[in-house]
Motif scaffolding. Structure first.
Motif, PDB file in Angstrom:
ATOM      1  N   ALA A 231      -2.884 -69.344  36.103  1.00 24.92           N
ATOM      2  CA  ALA A 231      -2.745 -68.912  34.876  1.00 24.92           C
ATOM      3  C   ALA A 231      -2.375 -69.064  33.998  1.00 24.92           C
ATOM      4  CB  ALA A 231      -2.258 -66.624  35.216  1.00 24.92           C
ATOM      5  N   ARG A 232      -1.349 -70.088  34.671  1.00 19.56           N
ATOM      6  CA  ARG A 232       0.339 -70.302  33.312  1.00 19.56           C
ATOM      7  C   ARG A 232      -0.366 -71.895  33.087  1.00 19.56           C
ATOM      8  NH1 ARG A 232       1.588 -66.945  30.855  1.00 19.56           N
ATOM      9  NH2 ARG A 232       2.984 -65.547  30.804  1.00 19.56           N
ATOM     10  N   ALA A 233      -1.551 -72.615  33.081  1.00 18.20           N
ATOM     11  CA  ALA A 233      -1.592 -74.380  33.127  1.00 18.20           C
ATOM     12  C   ALA A 233      -1.260 -74.383  31.426  1.00 18.20           C
ATOM     13  CB  ALA A 233      -2.987 -74.566  33.513  1.00 18.20           C
ATOM     14  N   ARG A 234      -2.029 -73.932  30.845  1.00 14.85           N
ATOM     15  CA  ARG A 234      -2.025 -74.261  29.350  1.00 14.85           C
ATOM     16  C   ARG A 234      -0.512 -74.773  28.943  1.00 14.85           C
ATOM     17  NH1 ARG A 234      -6.432 -73.339  26.089  1.00 14.85           N
ATOM     18  NH2 ARG A 234      -8.123 -71.891  26.887  1.00 14.85           N
ATOM     19  N   ARG A 235       0.422 -73.480  29.434  1.00 11.92           N
ATOM     20  CA  ARG A 235       1.992 -73.750  29.785  1.00 11.92           C
ATOM     21  C   ARG A 235       2.302 -74.612  29.605  1.00 11.92           C
ATOM     22  NH1 ARG A 235       3.475 -68.836  26.257  1.00 11.92           N
ATOM     23  NH2 ARG A 235       2.131 -67.794  26.442  1.00 11.92           N
ATOM     24  N   ASN A 237       1.059 -77.404  30.557  1.00 12.65           N
ATOM     25  CA  ASN A 237       0.208 -78.440  30.235  1.00 12.65           C
ATOM     26  C   ASN A 237       1.018 -78.773  28.835  1.00 12.65           C
ATOM     27  OD1 ASN A 237      -1.919 -79.205  31.308  1.00 12.65           O
ATOM     28  ND2 ASN A 237      -3.113 -78.031  30.117  1.00 12.65           N
ATOM     29  N   VAL A 238       1.594 -78.056  27.888  1.00 19.59           N
ATOM     30  CA  VAL A 238       2.386 -78.758  26.536  1.00 19.59           C
ATOM     31  C   VAL A 238       3.881 -78.851  27.338  1.00 19.59           C
ATOM     32  CG1 VAL A 238       4.049 -77.101  24.953  1.00 19.59           C
ATOM     33  CG2 VAL A 238       1.161 -76.201  25.427  1.00 19.59           C
ATOM     34  N   VAL A 251       6.835 -72.176  23.613  1.00 20.20           N
ATOM     35  CA  VAL A 251       7.474 -72.521  24.806  1.00 20.20           C
ATOM     36  C   VAL A 251       8.289 -72.555  25.240  1.00 20.20           C
ATOM     37  CG1 VAL A 251       6.853 -73.894  27.059  1.00 20.20           C
ATOM     38  CG2 VAL A 251       4.942 -73.350  25.099  1.00 20.20           C
ATOM     39  N   HIS A 252       9.289 -71.643  26.220  1.00 21.87           N
ATOM     40  CA  HIS A 252      10.968 -71.319  26.343  1.00 21.87           C
ATOM     41  C   HIS A 252      10.810 -72.770  27.655  1.00 21.87           C
ATOM     42  CE1 HIS A 252      14.849 -70.505  27.487  1.00 21.87           C
ATOM     43  NE2 HIS A 252      14.510 -70.165  26.555  1.00 21.87           N
ATOM     44  N   ASP A 296      -5.217 -82.277  32.839  1.00 19.46           N
ATOM     45  CA  ASP A 296      -5.438 -81.421  32.122  1.00 19.46           C
ATOM     46  C   ASP A 296      -4.742 -79.491  33.142  1.00 19.46           C
ATOM     47  OD1 ASP A 296      -5.502 -78.716  31.669  1.00 19.46           O
ATOM     48  OD2 ASP A 296      -7.275 -78.610  30.315  1.00 19.46           O
ATOM     49  N   ARG A 299      -7.400 -77.793  35.787  1.00 17.88           N
ATOM     50  CA  ARG A 299      -9.095 -78.040  36.575  1.00 17.88           C
ATOM     51  C   ARG A 299      -7.772 -79.434  37.516  1.00 17.88           C
ATOM     52  NH1 ARG A 299     -10.022 -82.025  31.104  1.00 17.88           N
ATOM     53  NH2 ARG A 299     -11.164 -80.030  30.340  1.00 17.88           N
TER      54      ARG A 299
END
Lengths: 357, 279
Positions: A231-235, A237-238, A251-252, A296, A299
């Motif tokens: 659920a936090r994977a996009r962050r 990635n950043v 993003v902190h 990513d 994945r």
């Protein structure tokens, strides 16, 4: 903004998602087959078909047909294989997370001293002979050791309120060596030969003697952590793009890094607590998952978990058949199996070591 | 929306890089930060997009002190095009642009209908729709820069921060890029190396030198022979084009053919006060 058309699914999602889902589904199928086959392998061989029949009977609430096969499969092998899968998934996830946090594809929980901290805790418990908490003493001490190691590494790596990946690695490596030194010292100091042997075996890891009761806690930790991480994977990635990109995209970074390290410690501590110091899973599997599905984390994380489970299930099979009727420590097998595999993969792909990371 | 930087000072590694910097960018205006290397342009921008907390002073975007907002809230006000990105080239154009929605995402980090609309619209506006499924690694430098701009736009910012956006672009792409930015209608603050570009595109030019604002105003008022000589150490001929914008022709302050002569001349020139005899 005036856009009237309905939101089409994004092109990349349309194209890429099925391919990656297929990879993940295939990995899950391999895991299921591996668990069936691995459960049948051992001093008393049980064909996969019979294993499936026994498990189907048990899982649908049957009392089990009395017999050696049922006993061996249900009482001894299946919980052990499942625990192997859970531990493998946990270690691989921890590896993939740490790799993201320190922006380095060759990192794993060992690199940050988490595993060696757990070992110190366990060895302390074993050498002091403290049966304070009964059978949970060693696992609890291992978990506590990992937690103390993480707090120490975080405190030392913080510099003016910031947490830089490189500093984290340097401090982690230094602390890992310190913890190994402590473990060696404790091992040398004890003159109880039986305890020494127990410690050595424990340090190299093993799943022998697993019972059903050992399974629920690690399984819950690994599944829960996996869900939170995905659920936090996009962050995540950043985070890999660096601190400036994090600030730009809201993003902190220090807080996210801290939380991810807490989760990695939870995974590592849990795995080490139930199975000892199994090395190399996080490094190899996280890396292989990245090579298969790219950068990513949406994945990488699920695939790493499944591949880690497959890897450890087979490592455990080898551990119990290679010198049967004796058992090899599973850490020896992961090294013998993992290192050549890893070198093969690394040499086969002229791959890049993560830019400036 | 307006940007106000009020008395900002910043030290990095014990060295003071910004001294009491103040500037104002009006709603919808394009402000260019110019100055030699190490003058503090990037540091100043970092205090604006919350990558570096200033020791003193405030940064107000649309009247709100960005350092009192959460990281996510600030990133919904301010979109940023960073100077360089070394990682993430495996991601596709679309995935990269969708990263711009990060500050808008809810708990489970899923793109909702609105996020998808914004991404599609931004891809369209920046002409990237045909490249949407291509990984960044396959793009040219100019295209990649457009992708990073699109990511910043996907944040739906009221203020756009650009750090050396035209670096590594050839001249055609530099001009196309700045035309695109000008046409967006958002407030822009951009660190620019190209003085000619600042002269051609900015509404306000702010000159930084040694971490201090040494001049600010319209391009015509600021980009003068004196400033160019004292701050940048170059000689220039400045005239005004048909639209009233200054047009610069730059040449070295020193043109000695002998190396020793050249460098001593450069040193003297660099130290010469504004308008002083440096040649």
């Amino acid at each position: 903004m005036t856009t009237t058309s309905a939101p089409a699914p994004l092109a990349a999602d349309r194209r890429a998602a099925p391919a990656h889902l297929a990879v993940l589904a295939a990995a899950c199928a391999v895991l299921a087959v591996s668990v069936l086959v691995a459960t049948g392998i051992g001093p008393v061989g049980v064909p996969a078909g019979q294993v499936a029949a026994i498990l189907a009977d048990r899982l649908t609430g049957g009392g089990g047909t009395p017999g050696t096969a049922d006993l061996v499969v249900w009482r001894f092998r299946f919980p052990r294989v499942l625990l192997g899968a859970v531990v493998g998934a946990g270690l691989a996830l921890a590896g993939a997370v740490v790799q993201g946090v320190v922006r380095n594809p060759v990192a794993d929980p060992h690199l940050l001293g988490l595993s060696s901290g757990a070992s110190v805790g366990a060895v302390l418990a074993l050498t002091s002979g403290g049966a304070l908490l009964g059978v949970v003493t060693v696992p609890a001490a291992a978990f506590l050791g990992a937690a103390v190691a993480m707090v120490l590494v975080l405190a030392l790596a913080r510099h003016r309120g910031r947490l830089h990946p490189l500093r984290l690695v340097l401090v982690g490596v230094a602390c890992a060596h310190l913890f190994s030194g402590v473990t060696s010292y404790l091992l040398a100091r004890t003159n109880n030969a039986a305890a020494q042997q127990q410690i050595v075996f424990w340090l190299l890891g093993g799943l022998s003697g697993t019972q059903w009761s050992a399974l629920p806690v690690p399984a819950a930790v690994v599944l829960g952590t996996c869900a939170v991480l995905v659920a936090r994977a996009r962050r995540l990635n950043v985070l890999v793009l660096g601190d400036d990109a994090c600030a730009a995209l809201g993003v902190h970074a220090p807080r996210l890094r801290r939380w991810l390290l807490v989760l990695a410690t939870l995974l590592t501590g849990t795995a080490v607590a139930v199975s000892g110091g199994i090395g190399f899973v996080g490094l190899v599997v996280g890396h292989v998952a990245r090579m298969v599905v790219g950068a990513d984390h949406r994945r990488v994380l699920p695939l790493a978990a499944v591949l880690g489970a497959v890897f450890l299930v087979w490592a455990d099979v080898l551990a119990r058949v290679l010198i049967a009727p004796a058992e090899l420590p599973i850490g020896v097998v992961t090294a013998f199996l993992g290192v050549p595999l890893f070198l093969l993969v690394v040499r086969g792909r002229g791959h890049r070591l993560g830019g400036d990371a | 929306m307006s940007l106000v930087v009020d008395g900002v000072s910043l030290s990095v590694g014990g060295r003071r890089v910004l001294h009491d910097v103040s500037l104002t960018v009006a709603d919808g205006a394009f402000a260019a930060l110019v100055g030699p290397n190490g003058s503090g342009k990037s540091s100043l921008l970092r205090t604006v997009f919350r990558a570096r907390r200033p020791e003193t002073g405030r940064v107000l975007v649309d009247g709100a002190d960005v350092w009192r907002l959460t990281a996510g809230r600030a990133a919904r006000l301010t979109g940023v095009l960073l100077q360089e990105q070394h990682d993430g080239f495996e991601f596709t154009v679309e995935e990269t642009v969708a990263q711009g929605r990060t500050p808008h995402l809810s708990g489970f980090d899923r793109l909702d209908r609105e996020d998808r609309l914004v991404v599609a619209e931004v891809l369209d506006r920046t002409g990237l729709a045909p490249l949407a499924a291509r990984p960044l690694a396959e793009l040219s430098g100019g295209e990649r820069q457009r992708v990073l701009l699109a990511r910043a736009l996907a944040q739906r910012p009221r203020l756009l921060v650009l750090d050396e956006p035209t670096n590594h672009l050839d001249v055609r792409h530099q001009l196309e890029f700045l035309e695109l930015v000008r046409g967006l209608g958002v407030t822009v603050v951009a660190a620019l190396h190209g003085l000619e570009l600042a002269a051609a595109y900015a509404d306000t030019v702010v000159v930084l030198d040694g971490g201090r604002v040494t001049a600010s105003g319209t391009p015509r008022d600021v980009l003068t022979q004196d400033v160019l000589r004292s701050t940048f150490g170059v000689d220039s001929a400045v005239d005004v084009d048909a639209t009233g914008r200054p047009r610069l022709a730059l040449r070295p302050l020193c043109a000695c053919p002998v190396r020793e002569c050249h460098w001593s001349c450069v040193r003297r020139g660099a130290r010469a006060p504004a308008g002083g005899a440096g040649v």
